[in-house]
Design a protein around this motif. Structure first.
Motif, mmCIF file in Angstrom:
data_model
loop_
_atom_site.group_PDB
_atom_site.id
_atom_site.type_symbol
_atom_site.label_atom_id
_atom_site.label_comp_id
_atom_site.label_asym_id
_atom_site.label_seq_id
_atom_site.Cartn_x
_atom_site.Cartn_y
_atom_site.Cartn_z
ATOM 1 N N UNK A 164 0.825 -1.203 0.000
ATOM 2 C CA UNK A 164 0.000 0.000 0.000
ATOM 3 C C UNK A 164 0.865 1.262 0.000
ATOM 4 N N UNK A 165 1.903 1.290 0.834
ATOM 5 C CA UNK A 165 2.771 2.467 0.889
ATOM 6 C C UNK A 165 3.527 2.670 -0.422
ATOM 7 N N UNK A 166 3.760 1.584 -1.166
ATOM 8 C CA UNK A 166 4.464 1.684 -2.450
ATOM 9 C C UNK A 166 3.521 1.924 -3.626
ATOM 10 N N UNK A 167 2.211 2.014 -3.354
ATOM 11 C CA UNK A 167 1.225 2.173 -4.423
ATOM 12 C C UNK A 167 0.762 3.621 -4.525
ATOM 13 N N UNK A 168 -0.252 3.828 -5.360
ATOM 14 C CA UNK A 168 -0.825 5.176 -5.481
ATOM 15 C C UNK A 168 -1.871 5.437 -4.396
ATOM 16 N N UNK A 169 -2.095 4.477 -3.516
ATOM 17 C CA UNK A 169 -2.957 4.602 -2.330
ATOM 18 C C UNK A 169 -4.382 5.055 -2.673
ATOM 19 N N UNK A 170 -4.966 4.396 -3.659
ATOM 20 C CA UNK A 170 -6.347 4.718 -4.034
ATOM 21 C C UNK A 170 -7.319 4.331 -2.922
ATOM 22 N N UNK A 171 -6.948 3.328 -2.177
ATOM 23 C CA UNK A 171 -7.773 2.839 -1.071
ATOM 24 C C UNK A 171 -7.273 3.500 0.218
ATOM 25 N N UNK A 172 -8.177 3.880 1.113
ATOM 26 C CA UNK A 172 -7.728 4.470 2.378
ATOM 27 C C UNK A 172 -7.086 3.380 3.238
ATOM 28 N N UNK A 173 -6.245 3.797 4.159
ATOM 29 C CA UNK A 173 -5.595 2.824 5.042
ATOM 30 C C UNK A 173 -6.630 2.140 5.940
ATOM 31 N N UNK A 174 -7.720 2.836 6.254
ATOM 32 C CA UNK A 174 -8.791 2.231 7.055
ATOM 33 C C UNK A 174 -9.503 1.131 6.267
ATOM 34 N N UNK A 175 -9.774 1.381 4.977
ATOM 35 C CA UNK A 175 -10.397 0.352 4.127
ATOM 36 C C UNK A 175 -9.467 -0.854 3.985
ATOM 37 N N UNK A 176 -8.197 -0.557 3.828
ATOM 38 C CA UNK A 176 -7.201 -1.619 3.718
ATOM 39 C C UNK A 176 -7.172 -2.470 4.984
ATOM 40 N N UNK A 177 -7.207 -1.820 6.133
ATOM 41 C CA UNK A 177 -7.190 -2.536 7.410
ATOM 42 C C UNK A 177 -8.404 -3.435 7.570
ATOM 43 N N UNK A 178 -9.547 -2.941 7.146
ATOM 44 C CA UNK A 178 -10.759 -3.765 7.236
ATOM 45 C C UNK A 178 -10.625 -5.008 6.368
ATOM 46 N N UNK A 179 -10.086 -4.842 5.172
ATOM 47 C CA UNK A 179 -9.881 -5.968 4.272
ATOM 48 C C UNK A 179 -8.882 -6.969 4.863
ATOM 49 N N UNK A 180 -7.764 -6.467 5.415
ATOM 50 C CA UNK A 180 -6.763 -7.348 6.028
ATOM 51 C C UNK A 180 -7.388 -8.115 7.192
ATOM 52 N N UNK A 181 -8.179 -7.427 7.999
ATOM 53 C CA UNK A 181 -8.769 -8.087 9.167
ATOM 54 C C UNK A 181 -9.666 -9.240 8.740
ATOM 55 N N UNK A 182 -10.447 -9.028 7.692
ATOM 56 C CA UNK A 182 -11.331 -10.099 7.223
ATOM 57 C C UNK A 182 -10.522 -11.272 6.687
ATOM 58 N N UNK A 183 -9.480 -10.957 5.902
ATOM 59 C CA UNK A 183 -8.666 -12.034 5.324
ATOM 60 C C UNK A 183 -7.936 -12.817 6.407
ATOM 61 N N UNK A 184 -7.292 -12.096 7.319
ATOM 62 C CA UNK A 184 -6.516 -12.765 8.371
ATOM 63 C C UNK A 184 -7.399 -13.603 9.283
ATOM 64 N N UNK A 185 -8.475 -13.004 9.767
ATOM 65 C CA UNK A 185 -9.227 -13.683 10.807
ATOM 66 C C UNK A 185 -10.274 -14.645 10.285
ATOM 67 N N UNK A 186 -10.695 -14.526 9.056
ATOM 68 C CA UNK A 186 -11.543 -15.582 8.514
ATOM 69 C C UNK A 186 -10.699 -16.835 8.378
ATOM 70 N N UNK A 187 -9.477 -16.653 7.917
ATOM 71 C CA UNK A 187 -8.564 -17.795 7.824
ATOM 72 C C UNK A 187 -8.245 -18.363 9.193
#
Length: 196
Positions: A164-187
């Motif tokens: 994310x830090x190396x990208x153009x950051x189209x997604x907010x860091x909060x949206x990114x965190x929500x996505x990571x949380x779902x991926x990590x904890x569903x697994x």
């Protein structure tokens, strides 16, 4: 009225922050072993003597940064109530994101490290050790499963933030965190449910 000690404390905090930010910026540009005190001092806009007032050398800066990151992230990870927060894991990642938001410049450089994987490995391993026992106790998973789950979660989280830090950051860091949380904890939920 501000005291001289208060002003000195603020100056110390400001100088150390400048040193750490300079080091993180250099870390995003060159190998950790190629960073010198002169490089850091020049970028932090201080002289070498000022640097040595706070640190014995570059590796002392590295140790302090590693310890601070482990303590800061570890405090959040150590407070996880796995049984409750697995139902809504976003709150965990919201806290982790708020840490990054407190010093976006520093973490922006830190997460764009130029191939300095030893530092990241050390941080991930320290965070794993800090949180593994609590995870095992709360979820009754075995040590191997806890180790694997935490490795997956921590390296995955750091890799996504790095991307994310190396990208153009189209997604907010909060949206990114929500996505990571779902991926990590569903697994992780799936792994824990397998043990039931």
């Amino acid at each position: 009225m501000k005291t001289a000690a208060h002003n000195n404390d603020r100056r110390v905090v400001k100088t150390k922050k400048a040193i750490r930010l300079a080091f993180a910026k250099l870390l995003s540009e060159k190998d950790i072993n190629d960073i010198t005190v002169s490089d850091i001092a020049a970028l932090a806009d201080i002289n070498r003597k000022t640097f040595y007032n706070y640190y014995a050398g570059v590796y002392m800066v590295i140790d302090e940064i590693e310890n601070d990151i482990v303590d800061t992230f570890g405090a959040v990870l150590g407070e996880i109530n796995y049984k409750d927060e697995l139902k809504d894991p976003y709150s965990i990642f919201e806290k982790l994101t708020s840490i990054i938001n407190t010093d976006m410049d520093f973490y922006g450089h830190f997460f764009t490290m130029n191939g300095n994987t030893n530092m990241l490995n050390k941080i991930v391993n320290l965070l794993k050790e800090k949180t593994k026992a609590e995870m095992i106790a709360q979820t009754q998973t075995g040590e191997i499963i806890a180790e694997t789950a935490l490795t997956y979660m921590l390296y995955g989280m750091f890799a996504v933030f790095q991307t994310w830090f190396n990208s153009d950051r189209k997604q907010s860091i909060e949206e990114l965190s929500e996505l990571i949380s779902k991926m990590c904890f569903s697994g992780l939920n799936g792994v824990i449910n397998m043990q039931s």
